[in-house]
Design a protein around this motif. Structure first.
Motif, mmCIF file in Angstrom:
data_model
loop_
_atom_site.group_PDB
_atom_site.id
_atom_site.type_symbol
_atom_site.label_atom_id
_atom_site.label_comp_id
_atom_site.label_asym_id
_atom_site.label_seq_id
_atom_site.Cartn_x
_atom_site.Cartn_y
_atom_site.Cartn_z
ATOM 1 N N TYR C 47 0.840 -1.200 0.000
ATOM 2 C CA TYR C 47 0.000 0.000 0.000
ATOM 3 C C TYR C 47 0.872 1.245 0.000
ATOM 4 C CZ TYR C 47 -4.387 -2.427 1.064
ATOM 5 O OH TYR C 47 -5.504 -3.216 1.010
ATOM 6 N N ASP C 48 0.473 2.217 -0.791
ATOM 7 C CA ASP C 48 1.113 3.531 -0.752
ATOM 8 C C ASP C 48 0.025 4.576 -0.513
ATOM 9 O OD1 ASP C 48 3.087 5.444 -0.830
ATOM 10 O OD2 ASP C 48 3.198 5.502 -3.016
ATOM 11 N N CYS C 49 0.425 5.753 -0.082
ATOM 12 C CA CYS C 49 -0.565 6.792 0.200
ATOM 13 C C CYS C 49 0.010 8.168 -0.043
ATOM 14 C CB CYS C 49 -1.037 6.705 1.648
ATOM 15 S SG CYS C 49 0.220 7.184 2.856
ATOM 16 N N TYR C 50 -0.899 9.111 -0.215
ATOM 17 C CA TYR C 50 -0.542 10.536 -0.175
ATOM 18 C C TYR C 50 -0.857 10.944 1.258
ATOM 19 C CZ TYR C 50 -0.960 15.542 -1.478
ATOM 20 O OH TYR C 50 -0.837 16.915 -1.575
ATOM 21 N N ARG C 51 0.138 10.844 2.116
ATOM 22 C CA ARG C 51 -0.102 10.786 3.553
ATOM 23 C C ARG C 51 -0.875 11.985 4.105
ATOM 24 N NH1 ARG C 51 2.322 8.106 8.114
ATOM 25 N NH2 ARG C 51 3.725 7.067 6.662
ATOM 26 N N GLU C 52 -0.420 13.197 3.812
ATOM 27 C CA GLU C 52 -1.062 14.383 4.403
ATOM 28 C C GLU C 52 -2.528 14.458 3.983
ATOM 29 O OE1 GLU C 52 1.520 14.247 2.464
ATOM 30 O OE2 GLU C 52 3.247 15.282 3.332
ATOM 31 N N ALA C 54 -4.381 11.952 2.809
ATOM 32 C CA ALA C 54 -5.121 10.788 3.316
ATOM 33 C C ALA C 54 -5.576 11.045 4.756
ATOM 34 C CB ALA C 54 -4.256 9.528 3.231
ATOM 35 N N LEU C 55 -4.678 11.577 5.578
ATOM 36 C CA LEU C 55 -5.055 11.878 6.966
ATOM 37 C C LEU C 55 -6.144 12.950 7.012
ATOM 38 C CD1 LEU C 55 -1.511 11.788 8.590
ATOM 39 C CD2 LEU C 55 -3.419 10.226 9.075
ATOM 40 N N ALA C 56 -6.009 13.966 6.167
ATOM 41 C CA ALA C 56 -7.021 15.034 6.145
ATOM 42 C C ALA C 56 -8.376 14.474 5.737
ATOM 43 C CB ALA C 56 -6.586 16.152 5.193
ATOM 44 N N LYS C 57 -8.393 13.594 4.735
ATOM 45 C CA LYS C 57 -9.653 13.003 4.274
ATOM 46 C C LYS C 57 -10.250 12.095 5.353
ATOM 47 C CE LYS C 57 -10.489 14.788 0.466
ATOM 48 N NZ LYS C 57 -11.760 15.509 0.327
ATOM 49 N N MET C 58 -9.398 11.349 6.026
ATOM 50 C CA MET C 58 -9.902 10.478 7.094
ATOM 51 C C MET C 58 -10.522 11.320 8.218
ATOM 52 S SD MET C 58 -6.698 7.815 6.832
ATOM 53 C CE MET C 58 -6.860 6.817 8.307
ATOM 54 N N GLU C 59 -9.900 12.441 8.543
ATOM 55 C CA GLU C 59 -10.475 13.344 9.556
ATOM 56 C C GLU C 59 -11.831 13.880 9.092
ATOM 57 O OE1 GLU C 59 -9.393 14.105 12.561
ATOM 58 O OE2 GLU C 59 -7.241 13.699 12.607
ATOM 59 N N GLN C 60 -11.909 14.238 7.813
ATOM 60 C CA GLN C 60 -13.175 14.752 7.269
ATOM 61 C C GLN C 60 -14.270 13.694 7.342
ATOM 62 O OE1 GLN C 60 -12.749 16.147 3.224
ATOM 63 N NE2 GLN C 60 -11.350 17.804 3.785
ATOM 64 N N LEU C 61 -13.918 12.463 6.993
ATOM 65 C CA LEU C 61 -14.924 11.395 7.037
ATOM 66 C C LEU C 61 -15.427 11.180 8.465
ATOM 67 C CD1 LEU C 61 -13.478 8.725 4.581
ATOM 68 C CD2 LEU C 61 -15.368 10.321 4.203
ATOM 69 N N ALA C 62 -14.502 11.193 9.418
ATOM 70 C CA ALA C 62 -14.915 11.015 10.813
ATOM 71 C C ALA C 62 -15.855 12.146 11.226
ATOM 72 C CB ALA C 62 -13.689 10.976 11.719
ATOM 73 N N GLU C 63 -15.547 13.353 10.788
ATOM 74 C CA GLU C 63 -16.392 14.493 11.147
ATOM 75 C C GLU C 63 -17.775 14.361 10.506
ATOM 76 O OE1 GLU C 63 -15.884 16.615 13.410
ATOM 77 O OE2 GLU C 63 -17.862 17.502 12.947
ATOM 78 N N GLN C 64 -17.805 13.937 9.253
ATOM 79 C CA GLN C 64 -19.099 13.740 8.588
ATOM 80 C C GLN C 64 -19.909 12.645 9.274
ATOM 81 O OE1 GLN C 64 -18.507 13.189 4.305
ATOM 82 N NE2 GLN C 64 -17.002 14.840 4.299
ATOM 83 N N ALA C 65 -19.234 11.584 9.684
ATOM 84 C CA ALA C 65 -19.945 10.503 10.377
ATOM 85 C C ALA C 65 -20.530 11.016 11.697
ATOM 86 C CB ALA C 65 -19.005 9.317 10.623
ATOM 87 N N ARG C 66 -19.769 11.852 12.403
ATOM 88 C CA ARG C 66 -20.268 12.426 13.661
ATOM 89 C C ARG C 66 -21.525 13.258 13.453
ATOM 90 N NH1 ARG C 66 -16.554 11.718 17.492
ATOM 91 N NH2 ARG C 66 -14.456 11.332 16.724
ATOM 92 N N GLN C 67 -21.617 13.871 12.267
ATOM 93 C CA GLN C 67 -22.807 14.689 11.997
ATOM 94 C C GLN C 67 -24.013 13.809 11.670
ATOM 95 O OE1 GLN C 67 -21.497 17.564 9.056
ATOM 96 N NE2 GLN C 67 -19.967 18.377 10.480
ATOM 97 N N ARG C 68 -23.771 12.598 11.191
ATOM 98 C CA ARG C 68 -24.882 11.744 10.774
ATOM 99 C C ARG C 68 -25.344 10.781 11.851
ATOM 100 N NH1 ARG C 68 -24.234 9.846 4.584
ATOM 101 N NH2 ARG C 68 -25.886 8.478 5.332
ATOM 102 N N TRP C 69 -24.435 10.388 12.747
ATOM 103 C CA TRP C 69 -24.776 9.399 13.773
ATOM 104 C C TRP C 69 -24.317 9.896 15.139
ATOM 105 C CZ3 TRP C 69 -22.761 7.711 8.997
ATOM 106 C CH2 TRP C 69 -23.643 6.912 8.228
ATOM 107 N N PRO C 70 -24.972 9.410 16.203
ATOM 108 C CA PRO C 70 -24.569 9.819 17.562
ATOM 109 C C PRO C 70 -23.335 9.050 18.005
ATOM 110 C CG PRO C 70 -26.411 8.312 17.692
ATOM 111 C CD PRO C 70 -26.153 8.528 16.217
ATOM 112 N N ILE C 71 -22.200 9.397 17.411
ATOM 113 C CA ILE C 71 -20.963 8.665 17.668
ATOM 114 C C ILE C 71 -20.320 9.140 18.968
ATOM 115 C CG2 ILE C 71 -18.594 8.412 16.812
ATOM 116 C CD1 ILE C 71 -19.794 8.311 13.993
#
Lengths: 140, 81, 140, 81
Positions: C47-52, C54-71
């Motif tokens: 696996y390879d990644c565009y690290r910075e 990828a981390l930013a996108k993962m943070e965004q996804l977590a934030e979006q999930a928090r808005q949709r579910w009572p996480i």
């Protein structure tokens, strides 16, 4: 792995028990001890079971899940005895070739386990009282 | 015949014992068992009303006939998980 | 915990990172290295990644999930580098007060991660060839 | 202006390098970038056609205008997870 344990559920061993080269995804569900239920504070839980029947029912559920989904491996572990806050009372782990099936099967397994496996939870409330939880009865 | 019934959770607490025995006529059913339990152990009556019964570790219906050698248990609403 | 790691994902630390007295359930998803894909045998993955990003996108996804579910808590861990069969490339863990939300949020998070997070997988096939997987391209 | 473009996965392998540079006029867009890449690096042409571009770690549209200080990356279809 289908078992009832008296101490902490060993997550690594549960996950290892469903690892397989045929699996593309593993879903693990843990039921954890929540502090507040409808505003009421829990200090701890005690679980009891009808062990032989609980194990037989858990085996049946695993078999039914295998008939509905392409399950590679599947483990059900329930802990009994005394549990503090955040501790896991139950672990369901499912591995499947493709992840959507693992999510569906794991959710079905925990839903069914809660309906039919003869295990009971006693809430030890912060107000000093204790109460067996029997859904549908007046006292629960 | 004498039928021994295992008790769990609130039903066990209500009875103050892990199992109770009742006398049933031969070929008695789970329905007969419920009636006998309510009569002999009134402190269990509330639980008998809402419990399922397991015979040899399978949930039984009220028409299920019992035998002397069966393992019988009273299963109040479960709350595992 | 949102992170990209070079070595084995530590399951215990992932699960511990979402434990909370407010949680009644934890769902952990692990993506694992499957041996056969449409009949073709895999020996290992890189696996390879565009690290910075990828981390930013993962943070965004977590934030979006928090808005949709009572996480209550949510962790995303992706491993990069070389992985053998059955090893986990990704872990998604979600804790919620009630379990259905944890299943829904965890499945949504892994689905979205696979669509938008800049991480790439190279299949090292048993026939000696290697190939980056780019869904939708001719070569994948 | 000179725009540096990070490459990943098959596109990196095709180019044989981690990044390439192209010259764009000021206020050039992602669309202009695609055209310049295809012209200057024909070995990337197949990937330019199916890739998204990220500007400062956000996916950009073809109309997005680029500045000299932007971090630009070519993102071929992802396969994480």
């Amino acid at each position: 792995m289908i078992t009832i344990v008296e101490n902490s559920i060993d997550l690594d061993s549960v996950v290892r028990s469903v690892e397989d080269p045929a699996a593309g995804g593993v879903v693990l569900f843990l039921g954890t001890t929540r502090q507040f239920t409808r505003g009421r504070e829990t200090l701890s839980l005690d679980y009891d079971c009808y062990r032989e029947m609980a194990l037989a029912k858990m085996e049946q559920l695993a078999e039914q899940a295998r008939q509905r989904w392409p399950i590679v491996r599947c483990s059900l572990v329930h802990r009994i005895g005394h549990l503090g806050l955040t501790e896991a009372s139950v672990a369901v782990a499912v591995s499947t070739p493709h992840r959507a099936d693992a999510f569906d099967a794991a959710e079905w397994l925990i839903d069914e386990l809660k309906k039919s496996v003869p295990i009971w939870k006693k809430e030890n409330w912060a107000d000093g009282t204790s109460q067996w939880v029997h859904p549908g009865s007046e006292s629960s | 015949m004498k039928v021994n019934v295992q008790l769990f959770a609130a039903a066990r607490d209500a009875a103050g014992t892990k199992s109770v025995s009742v006398l049933l006529h031969n070929h008695g059913t789970v329905r007969d068992l419920r009636a006998a339990l309510i009569q002999d152990y009134p402190q269990l009556a509330a639980w008998v009303g809402i419990a399922r019964f397991a015979v040899n570790m399978e949930y039984a219906i009220d028409d299920t006939a019992l035998s002397l050698s069966d393992d019988v248990a009273m299963i109040p609403p479960v709350s595992g998980g």
